[in-house]
Design a protein around this motif. Structure first.
Motif, short mmCIF file in Angstrom:
data_model
loop_
_atom_site.label_atom_id
_atom_site.label_comp_id
_atom_site.label_asym_id
_atom_site.label_seq_id
_atom_site.Cartn_x
_atom_site.Cartn_y
_atom_site.Cartn_z
N VAL A 3 0.84 -1.19 0.00
CA VAL A 3 0.00 0.00 0.00
C VAL A 3 0.88 1.25 0.00
O VAL A 3 1.91 1.28 0.69
CB VAL A 3 -0.92 0.00 1.25
CG1 VAL A 3 -1.65 1.32 1.41
CG2 VAL A 3 -1.89 -1.15 1.19
N VAL A 4 0.48 2.27 -0.77
CA VAL A 4 1.11 3.58 -0.69
C VAL A 4 0.11 4.58 -0.14
O VAL A 4 -1.10 4.40 -0.26
CB VAL A 4 1.66 4.08 -2.06
CG1 VAL A 4 2.81 3.20 -2.53
CG2 VAL A 4 0.58 4.17 -3.10
N GLU A 38 2.91 -2.56 4.46
CA GLU A 38 2.37 -3.91 4.39
C GLU A 38 0.87 -3.93 4.10
O GLU A 38 0.38 -4.75 3.34
CB GLU A 38 2.66 -4.66 5.69
CG GLU A 38 2.35 -6.12 5.61
CD GLU A 38 2.88 -6.88 6.81
OE1 GLU A 38 2.15 -7.79 7.25
OE2 GLU A 38 3.97 -6.58 7.29
N ASP A 39 0.15 -2.99 4.73
CA ASP A 39 -1.30 -2.92 4.53
C ASP A 39 -1.78 -1.53 4.93
O ASP A 39 -0.99 -0.69 5.37
CB ASP A 39 -2.03 -4.01 5.31
CG ASP A 39 -1.69 -4.03 6.79
OD1 ASP A 39 -1.37 -2.96 7.36
OD2 ASP A 39 -1.75 -5.10 7.39
N ALA A 68 9.17 -3.30 -1.25
CA ALA A 68 9.38 -2.22 -0.29
C ALA A 68 9.28 -0.83 -0.92
O ALA A 68 8.87 0.12 -0.26
CB ALA A 68 10.73 -2.38 0.39
N TRP A 69 9.64 -0.71 -2.19
CA TRP A 69 9.59 0.58 -2.89
C TRP A 69 8.79 0.41 -4.16
O TRP A 69 8.99 -0.55 -4.91
CB TRP A 69 10.99 1.08 -3.22
CG TRP A 69 11.73 1.46 -1.98
CD1 TRP A 69 12.56 0.67 -1.24
CD2 TRP A 69 11.68 2.71 -1.31
NE1 TRP A 69 13.02 1.35 -0.15
CE2 TRP A 69 12.51 2.61 -0.16
CE3 TRP A 69 11.02 3.91 -1.56
CZ2 TRP A 69 12.68 3.68 0.73
CZ3 TRP A 69 11.20 4.97 -0.68
CH2 TRP A 69 12.03 4.84 0.45
N ALA A 70 7.89 1.34 -4.43
CA ALA A 70 7.08 1.33 -5.65
C ALA A 70 7.71 2.29 -6.65
O ALA A 70 7.82 3.49 -6.38
CB ALA A 70 5.65 1.73 -5.35
N GLU A 71 8.12 1.76 -7.79
CA GLU A 71 8.69 2.58 -8.85
C GLU A 71 7.57 3.33 -9.57
O GLU A 71 6.39 3.01 -9.42
CB GLU A 71 9.45 1.69 -9.84
CG GLU A 71 10.58 0.87 -9.22
CD GLU A 71 11.74 1.73 -8.75
OE1 GLU A 71 11.95 2.83 -9.32
OE2 GLU A 71 12.44 1.31 -7.82
N ILE A 72 7.95 4.30 -10.40
CA ILE A 72 6.97 5.11 -11.12
C ILE A 72 5.99 4.23 -11.90
O ILE A 72 4.78 4.44 -11.85
CB ILE A 72 7.68 6.12 -12.05
CG1 ILE A 72 8.43 7.15 -11.22
CG2 ILE A 72 6.67 6.81 -12.97
CD1 ILE A 72 9.40 8.02 -12.01
N MET A 73 6.51 3.22 -12.58
CA MET A 73 5.61 2.36 -13.38
C MET A 73 4.63 1.60 -12.49
O MET A 73 3.48 1.37 -12.88
CB MET A 73 6.41 1.40 -14.26
CG MET A 73 7.22 0.40 -13.51
SD MET A 73 8.20 -0.57 -14.66
CE MET A 73 9.23 -1.45 -13.51
N ASP A 74 5.04 1.22 -11.29
CA ASP A 74 4.13 0.56 -10.34
C ASP A 74 3.02 1.51 -9.91
O ASP A 74 1.85 1.11 -9.82
CB ASP A 74 4.89 0.10 -9.08
CG ASP A 74 6.04 -0.84 -9.38
OD1 ASP A 74 5.91 -1.68 -10.28
OD2 ASP A 74 7.08 -0.72 -8.70
N LEU A 75 3.40 2.75 -9.64
CA LEU A 75 2.44 3.76 -9.19
C LEU A 75 1.44 4.08 -10.30
O LEU A 75 0.24 4.20 -10.05
CB LEU A 75 3.17 5.01 -8.74
CG LEU A 75 4.10 4.81 -7.54
CD1 LEU A 75 5.02 6.01 -7.38
CD2 LEU A 75 3.30 4.55 -6.28
N GLU A 76 1.93 4.19 -11.52
CA GLU A 76 1.04 4.48 -12.64
C GLU A 76 0.11 3.30 -12.92
O GLU A 76 -1.06 3.50 -13.23
CB GLU A 76 1.85 4.88 -13.86
CG GLU A 76 2.50 6.24 -13.65
CD GLU A 76 3.32 6.73 -14.82
OE1 GLU A 76 3.66 5.93 -15.72
OE2 GLU A 76 3.63 7.94 -14.84
#
Length: 101
Positions: A3-4, A38-39, A68-76
């Motif tokens: 989760v972000v 984590e959630d 552990a880290w969301a890259e730009i492509m993950d966020l998009e």
């Protein structure tokens, strides 16, 4: 899924340093990835611990397919493209050869 944390005006929570929180729409501080939790419960606890802007209900909690880290492509891919523009600018700046601006 992790989760972000997202705020409608500040953007995606990228992490903190020396007690200062960094958000994608305010100051990326050179970050091109966002920390994940984590959630939602874990993310809400992080927001609650902040001395400023610490109301967990003022934020959104978005699942992302990342570690552990969301890259730009993950966020998009999670539908957060409207908040990644400044992060993309940081990524492009980091790719420029030394001495170019």
């Amino acid at each position: 899924m992790r989760v972000v944390i997202v705020h409608p005006e500040m953007g995606i929570y990228l992490g903190s340093c020396f007690g200062l929180g960094f958000f994608s729409l305010l100051d990326c501080a050179g970050q091109t990835a966002a920390c994940t939790f984590e959630d939602e419960c874990d993310a809400r606890a992080c927001v609650s611990s902040r001395s400023e802007n610490g109301d967990p209900d003022a934020y959104g909690y978005v699942p992302v397919a990342a570690k552990a880290w969301a890259e730009i492509m993950d966020l998009e891919a999670a539908g957060l493209g409207e908040f990644t523009g400044p992060m993309k600018d940081e990524a492009l700046r980091a790719m420029q050869p030394a001495g170019h601006s």
